[in-house]
Design an enzyme around this catalytic site. Sequence first.
Site, PDB file in Angstrom:
ATOM      1  N   LYS A 176       0.837  -1.198   0.000  1.00  0.00           N
ATOM      2  CA  LYS A 176       0.000   0.000   0.000  1.00  0.00           C
ATOM      3  C   LYS A 176       0.873   1.249   0.000  1.00  0.00           C
ATOM      4  O   LYS A 176       1.831   1.352   0.757  1.00  0.00           O
ATOM      5  CB  LYS A 176      -0.918  -0.012   1.219  1.00  0.00           C
ATOM      6  CG  LYS A 176      -1.852  -1.224   1.258  1.00  0.00           C
ATOM      7  CD  LYS A 176      -2.632  -1.329   2.547  1.00  0.00           C
ATOM      8  CE  LYS A 176      -1.746  -1.645   3.729  1.00  0.00           C
ATOM      9  NZ  LYS A 176      -2.517  -1.978   4.947  1.00  0.00           N
ATOM     10  N   THR A 208      -7.752   9.336   8.748  1.00  0.00           N
ATOM     11  CA  THR A 208      -7.381   8.091   8.068  1.00  0.00           C
ATOM     12  C   THR A 208      -7.327   6.899   9.024  1.00  0.00           C
ATOM     13  O   THR A 208      -6.785   5.850   8.674  1.00  0.00           O
ATOM     14  CB  THR A 208      -6.012   8.249   7.385  1.00  0.00           C
ATOM     15  OG1 THR A 208      -5.042   8.647   8.372  1.00  0.00           O
ATOM     16  CG2 THR A 208      -6.063   9.282   6.276  1.00  0.00           C
ATOM     17  N   GLY A 210      -7.928   3.619  10.631  1.00  0.00           N
ATOM     18  CA  GLY A 210      -8.550   2.381  10.169  1.00  0.00           C
ATOM     19  C   GLY A 210      -8.437   2.108   8.685  1.00  0.00           C
ATOM     20  O   GLY A 210      -9.008   1.133   8.185  1.00  0.00           O
ATOM     21  N   THR A 211      -7.663   2.940   7.974  1.00  0.00           N
ATOM     22  CA  THR A 211      -7.567   2.770   6.520  1.00  0.00           C
ATOM     23  C   THR A 211      -7.002   1.406   6.143  1.00  0.00           C
ATOM     24  O   THR A 211      -7.550   0.698   5.288  1.00  0.00           O
ATOM     25  CB  THR A 211      -6.685   3.876   5.913  1.00  0.00           C
ATOM     26  OG1 THR A 211      -7.219   5.142   6.263  1.00  0.00           O
ATOM     27  CG2 THR A 211      -6.625   3.754   4.405  1.00  0.00           C
ATOM     28  N   GLY A 212      -5.885   1.021   6.768  1.00  0.00           N
ATOM     29  CA  GLY A 212      -5.252  -0.251   6.421  1.00  0.00           C
ATOM     30  C   GLY A 212      -6.129  -1.441   6.739  1.00  0.00           C
ATOM     31  O   GLY A 212      -6.254  -2.377   5.927  1.00  0.00           O
ATOM     32  N   CYS A 213      -6.752  -1.419   7.933  1.00  0.00           N
ATOM     33  CA  CYS A 213      -7.659  -2.508   8.319  1.00  0.00           C
ATOM     34  C   CYS A 213      -8.783  -2.645   7.299  1.00  0.00           C
ATOM     35  O   CYS A 213      -9.135  -3.750   6.879  1.00  0.00           O
ATOM     36  CB  CYS A 213      -8.269  -2.222   9.688  1.00  0.00           C
ATOM     37  SG  CYS A 213      -7.119  -1.987  11.055  1.00  0.00           S
TER      38      CYS A 213
END
Length: 266
Positions: A176, A208, A210-213
């Site tokens: 990412k 942002t 929690g974006t990766g989760c």
Amino acid sequence: MTTPVALTIAGSDSSGGAGIQADLKTFAALGVYGASAITALTAQNTKGVTGIHAVPANFVAAQIDAVFSDLDVGAVKIGMVAQAASIDAIACALARWKPRHVVLDPVMVATSGDRLLAAEAVAALRAKLMPLASVITPNLPEAAALLDEPVARSEAEIESQGRRLLSLGCRAVLIKGGHGEGAESTDYLVSADTTLALAAPRIATRNTHGTGCSLSSAVAAGLAKDEDLATAVRHAKSWISAAIASADRFSVGHGHGPIHHFHTFY
């Protein structure tokens, strides 16, 4: 009619923006029934993490077994695992149940900068969970940490790190690009025979959390709906970009606020 089901194995975020709460919101937003196995409780909000309480490893396994023994799980997303004992328990449980798809998000550090995985557990994650993964979804710092290398700075370096991560046993790598620079945020899907670059405009927002989760859960949702990996990743990238773009419609907390999981509904 068959209802697609996805299972998240991850930590709980008491403020609701990341972890299993974000995963379940993502599954629901994308039309997938969500189940969960909690690996850790965190005391956290948009400003940071103030406490972590790991769930005993045998109880993590009990949750996974309870879900698989009853629900037809189409895909598994693994997020925060917290400790080496939980990694062992998860690996053994997945070996028992043999899910069709596993999305591994190697969560090490929260958006706030707080560490979420003990340093000594990184080797266990590499050795025991990565070989089970259909795809892993590290950000640029996480990809570097998994390889004990500096953070990649160019497209060539990113693809090279993706190839080295493949050699650790996973079937595909989605690196990412949110931590990168420039007008576009580009993610790279690296598999044995191809590299797919997925670009979207970089959005200027501090919300942002929690974006990766949520991105990894969106990929798992697509796989649970029988999309192929490239299609699932494309749809997830489009959805997460819209969720980030809508984040400022919320006013939640005083730090890094959450993205808007239900931006298509309100």
